[in-house]
Scaffold this active site. Structure first.
Site, mmCIF file in Angstrom:
data_model
loop_
_atom_site.group_PDB
_atom_site.id
_atom_site.type_symbol
_atom_site.label_atom_id
_atom_site.label_comp_id
_atom_site.label_asym_id
_atom_site.label_seq_id
_atom_site.Cartn_x
_atom_site.Cartn_y
_atom_site.Cartn_z
ATOM 1 N N TYR A 258 37.852 42.766 -1.431
ATOM 2 C CA TYR A 258 38.575 41.691 -0.720
ATOM 3 C C TYR A 258 39.688 41.115 -1.607
ATOM 4 O O TYR A 258 40.697 40.617 -1.122
ATOM 5 C CB TYR A 258 37.585 40.616 -0.251
ATOM 6 C CG TYR A 258 38.110 39.809 0.907
ATOM 7 C CD1 TYR A 258 38.401 40.407 2.133
ATOM 8 C CD2 TYR A 258 38.324 38.440 0.782
ATOM 9 C CE1 TYR A 258 38.893 39.665 3.194
ATOM 10 C CE2 TYR A 258 38.813 37.687 1.841
ATOM 11 C CZ TYR A 258 39.090 38.316 3.038
ATOM 12 O OH TYR A 258 39.579 37.569 4.086
ATOM 13 N N LYS B 289 42.432 33.224 0.464
ATOM 14 C CA LYS B 289 41.542 32.390 1.299
ATOM 15 C C LYS B 289 41.065 31.155 0.512
ATOM 16 O O LYS B 289 40.858 30.089 1.105
ATOM 17 C CB LYS B 289 40.340 33.207 1.796
ATOM 18 C CG LYS B 289 40.682 34.290 2.819
ATOM 19 C CD LYS B 289 41.287 33.739 4.091
ATOM 20 C CE LYS B 289 41.342 34.777 5.190
ATOM 21 N NZ LYS B 289 42.197 34.344 6.330
HETATM 22 P P1 NDP Z 1 43.933 40.640 13.771
HETATM 23 O O1 NDP Z 1 44.623 41.792 13.106
HETATM 24 O O2 NDP Z 1 43.473 40.839 15.152
HETATM 25 O O3 NDP Z 1 44.854 39.339 13.703
HETATM 26 C C1 NDP Z 1 45.711 39.056 12.625
HETATM 27 C C2 NDP Z 1 46.926 38.363 13.199
HETATM 28 O O4 NDP Z 1 47.789 37.946 12.136
HETATM 29 C C3 NDP Z 1 47.757 39.258 14.109
HETATM 30 O O5 NDP Z 1 47.898 38.666 15.368
HETATM 31 C C4 NDP Z 1 49.095 39.340 13.393
HETATM 32 O O6 NDP Z 1 50.200 39.377 14.275
HETATM 33 C C5 NDP Z 1 49.110 38.033 12.639
HETATM 34 N N1 NDP Z 1 50.128 38.027 11.592
HETATM 35 C C6 NDP Z 1 50.187 38.787 10.467
HETATM 36 N N2 NDP Z 1 51.317 38.522 9.796
HETATM 37 C C7 NDP Z 1 51.987 37.563 10.516
HETATM 38 C C8 NDP Z 1 53.228 36.876 10.347
HETATM 39 N N3 NDP Z 1 54.042 37.120 9.303
HETATM 40 N N4 NDP Z 1 53.588 35.965 11.278
HETATM 41 C C9 NDP Z 1 52.809 35.709 12.341
HETATM 42 N N5 NDP Z 1 51.629 36.338 12.566
HETATM 43 C C10 NDP Z 1 51.238 37.263 11.657
HETATM 44 O O7 NDP Z 1 42.712 40.313 12.787
HETATM 45 P P2 NDP Z 1 41.599 39.148 12.779
HETATM 46 O O8 NDP Z 1 41.420 38.603 14.125
HETATM 47 O O9 NDP Z 1 40.466 39.720 12.027
HETATM 48 O O10 NDP Z 1 42.272 38.060 11.818
HETATM 49 C C11 NDP Z 1 42.481 36.705 12.190
HETATM 50 C C12 NDP Z 1 42.089 35.788 11.041
HETATM 51 O O11 NDP Z 1 40.681 35.832 10.854
HETATM 52 C C13 NDP Z 1 42.714 36.152 9.695
HETATM 53 O O12 NDP Z 1 43.051 34.968 9.003
HETATM 54 C C14 NDP Z 1 41.558 36.849 8.997
HETATM 55 O O13 NDP Z 1 41.687 36.828 7.586
HETATM 56 C C15 NDP Z 1 40.415 35.988 9.471
HETATM 57 N N6 NDP Z 1 39.064 36.513 9.285
HETATM 58 C C16 NDP Z 1 38.746 37.766 9.736
HETATM 59 C C17 NDP Z 1 37.482 38.260 9.556
HETATM 60 C C18 NDP Z 1 37.121 39.632 10.037
HETATM 61 O O14 NDP Z 1 36.113 40.183 9.579
HETATM 62 N N7 NDP Z 1 37.862 40.214 10.941
HETATM 63 C C19 NDP Z 1 36.426 37.475 8.888
HETATM 64 C C20 NDP Z 1 36.855 36.159 8.494
HETATM 65 C C21 NDP Z 1 38.138 35.712 8.673
HETATM 66 P P3 NDP Z 1 50.943 40.778 14.610
HETATM 67 O O15 NDP Z 1 49.855 41.722 15.062
HETATM 68 O O16 NDP Z 1 51.886 40.429 15.695
HETATM 69 O O17 NDP Z 1 51.575 41.212 13.341
#
Ligand code: NDP
Length: 257
Positions: A158, A165
């Protein structure tokens, strides 16, 4: 829980597809009667979002483009939200990014650019959007972000994202102090591993989910809907006495040594 967010305007950032945590949140907020405004970055995510909303018969109040890497893009997005919606009551920040090659191997090998990029998109973005959102949260509000246990403990691979984070969680506390006087709360959900597009970028993801299913008190994994409902709690008045908090939605995994 229907009606809990009736008449509330909530901005959701970070729906990339049906697996996104922000999509689980969207479903919970919609069931609670919220008016939903979405921001997205990539065209691909926009198209997926529009299809998903149609399929689930959710009428968005507005969809605006917003790249959190750009102050101009953030300012334009929130200016548009102000013009077309007026006051907002909630903001969901579900956005993060790090280079895939830095989500494996040793943290000590992190590049300067990779470190700064992860901090910028995954932590500073919360600061920047809070600054923009508070201007239109004139009736008070709630801001909720998404974090992970890698902020508190060393989780293999990670790496740079764990440090981003940690910065995000500290930002939650500092921001909570800043905006508390305006009746705005800032909290984070720390979810267990969930299979999403972003999660695929972290090496050894499957081992993390298996470990949680085996060791966590509840002996089962976490899904987007569980995070959605916990986020709904933070957005709603049910959590009105809570700010600056990190709530684990991880089947209790974090309490196990
Ligand atoms: P997703 O890939 O589904 O979502 C990530 C999102 O971040 C996408 O919608 C992406 O948009 C957006 N993003 C990235 N860069 C930018 C930017 N420059 N400007 C605007 N938007 C941006 O993954 P998750 O749903 O897993 O992630 C969502 C959150 O949850 C994150 O903070 C992640 O770290 C956190 N999280 C996830 C876990 C997991 O196991 N999945 C566990 C704990 C926390 P686009 O696709 O349009 O680039």
């Amino acid at each position: 829980m229907s009606g809990l967010l009736e008449g509330k305007n909530i901005v959701v950032m970070g729906v990339a597809n049906e697996r996104s945590i922000a999509w689980g949140i969207t479903k919970s907020l919609h069931q609670a009667g919220a008016n939903l405004i979405f921001t997205n970055r990539q065209e691909r995510s926009y198209k997926k979002l529009v299809k998903l909303l149609e399929k689930h018969e959710i009428e968005p109040k507005l969809i605006v483009s917003c790249d959190v890497a750009s102050d101009e893009s953030i300012n334009e997005a929130f200016a548009k939200i102000k013009d077309e919606i007026g006051v907002i009551h909630g903001l969901i920040h579900s956005v993060a990014f790090a280079n895939r090659e830095e989500l494996q191997g040793e943290y000590a090998d992190t590049s300067r650019d990779g470190f700064l990029l992860a901090q910028e998109i995954s932590a500073y973005s919360l600061v920047a959007v809070t600054k923009a959102a508070k201007e239109i949260m004139t009736e008070g509000g709630s801001i909720v972000t998404q974090t992970y246990l890698g902020a508190e403990r060393v989780i293999p691979n990670y790496n740079v994202m764990g440090v981003a984070k940690a910065s995000l969680e500290a930002s939650v506390r500092y921001l909570a102090e800043d905006v508390g006087k305006y009746g705005i709360r800032v909290n984070a959900i720390s979810a267990g591993p969930i299979r999403t597009l972003s999660a695929k970028g972290v090496s050894g993801f499957n081992e993390k989910t298996h470990l949680l299913e085996e060791k966590a008190p509840l002996r089962r994994g976490v899904d987007q809907d569980q995070v959605g409902d916990a986020t709904l709690f933070f957005v709603s008045d049910l959590s009105r006495g809570i700010t600056g908090e990190v709530l684990h939605v991880d089947s209790g995994f974090h309490i196990i040594g």
